[in-house]
Design a protein around this motif. Structure first.
Motif, short mmCIF file in Angstrom:
data_model
loop_
_atom_site.label_atom_id
_atom_site.label_comp_id
_atom_site.label_asym_id
_atom_site.label_seq_id
_atom_site.Cartn_x
_atom_site.Cartn_y
_atom_site.Cartn_z
N ILE A 176 0.82 -1.21 0.00
CA ILE A 176 0.00 0.00 0.00
C ILE A 176 0.85 1.26 0.00
O ILE A 176 0.68 2.16 -0.83
CB ILE A 176 -0.96 0.00 1.21
N GLN A 177 1.81 1.34 0.91
CA GLN A 177 2.58 2.57 1.07
C GLN A 177 3.84 2.52 0.20
O GLN A 177 4.84 1.92 0.56
CB GLN A 177 2.95 2.78 2.54
N MET A 178 3.78 3.16 -0.98
CA MET A 178 4.92 3.23 -1.89
C MET A 178 5.09 4.67 -2.36
O MET A 178 4.09 5.40 -2.49
CB MET A 178 4.71 2.29 -3.09
N PRO A 179 6.31 5.10 -2.61
CA PRO A 179 6.56 6.52 -2.90
C PRO A 179 5.97 7.02 -4.22
O PRO A 179 5.44 8.12 -4.29
CB PRO A 179 8.10 6.62 -2.91
N GLU A 180 6.04 6.21 -5.29
CA GLU A 180 5.58 6.69 -6.60
C GLU A 180 4.05 6.74 -6.69
O GLU A 180 3.48 7.67 -7.27
CB GLU A 180 6.13 5.80 -7.72
N LEU A 181 3.40 5.71 -6.13
CA LEU A 181 1.95 5.59 -6.25
C LEU A 181 1.47 4.64 -5.17
O LEU A 181 1.98 3.53 -5.05
CB LEU A 181 1.56 5.05 -7.63
N LYS A 182 0.51 5.07 -4.38
CA LYS A 182 -0.01 4.20 -3.33
C LYS A 182 -0.69 2.97 -3.94
O LYS A 182 -1.33 3.07 -5.00
CB LYS A 182 -1.01 4.95 -2.46
N GLY A 183 -0.57 1.86 -3.25
CA GLY A 183 -1.20 0.64 -3.74
C GLY A 183 -2.71 0.78 -3.87
O GLY A 183 -3.31 0.23 -4.80
#
Length: 227
Positions: A57-64
């Motif tokens: 879910i928590q990713m820098p480019e785009l949330k899951g």
């Protein structure tokens, strides 16, 4: 039964490695790709039929959760995260399950077991398919299937003799039946190539039935059936 095609999307290498190890331990799972950047995964999802995505879910480019909205509901998603506060948002997106890191193998098996239970796919033979309809089983030759129509959570097989209703998704079925014989022409229709008699505007004719063609499939339909 064919293997469940999986994708792993997580910006943490250790998390991807763990999931890859777990997937390799389950004989009915097939890892078709892993991505650190969720944006890069979009092309793979577009090009290759994916049954199940393990999605951080928590990713820098785009949330899951934002990626899940783009993907839509046909591909099942199991969210993976270290943050319990994202659980409600994940389930609001109709996620199949929510795995809290660090993920144990037993919890992993429980999650993929939900997919297997909800997406029972008929077994196929070289020239026929076994279709489960309620408590009944029908063995139908591919040559006797005219077309298949998706209706909510069910698909209906239109054969030369009868209509058979079965609980499954059209996308899962598309991965099971031979592409040499069948062609997806619409989000709700798969046709038997040999049964098509004409192309009328944006519709195919099979006996008295008029099958709509989606714009996204139209060029492929013309190429495969009328060139």
């Amino acid at each position: 039964m064919n293997k469940i095609k999986c994708l792993v999307i997580d910006d943490e290498e250790l998390a991807r490695t763990l999931l890859k190890t777990y997937i390799a331990e389950v004989d009915y799972l097939d890892l078709v790709g892993e991505f650190e950047n969720p944006i890069n995964a979009l092309q793979k999802i577009k090009e290759t039929p994916i049954d199940l995505i393990f999605l951080d879910i928590q990713m820098p480019e785009l949330k899951g959760t934002d990626l899940a909205k783009i993907i839509g509901n046909e591909t099942k998603i199991i969210f993976t995260t270290a943050y319990t506060e994202y659980a409600i948002e994940g389930f609001n997106l109709n996620a199949l399950d929510y795995l809290l890191k660090p993920i144990t193998f037993s919890r992993f098996l429980e999650a993929v077991g939900k997919f297997k239970k909800q997406n029972t796919i008929p077994y196929t033979a070289s020239d026929s398919i076994t279709i489960k309809s309620g408590y009944d089983l029908y063995k139908v030759k591919y040559a006797d299937i005219n077309f298949i129509k998706s209706e909510s959570e069910y698909v209906t097989f239109y054969t030369t003799e009868k209509k058979i209703l079965s609980l499954m998704s059209l996308k899962s079925l598309e991965n099971e039946i031979p592409s040499t014989l069948f062609l997806r022409v619409h989000r709700s229709y798969i046709v038997n190539k040999s049964k098509v008699t004409a192309l009328k505007g944006r519709e195919l004719l099979i006996d008295e039935n008029r099958i709509p063609i989606s714009d996204s499939y139209f060029d492929k339909v013309k190429t495969e059936l009328f060139s």
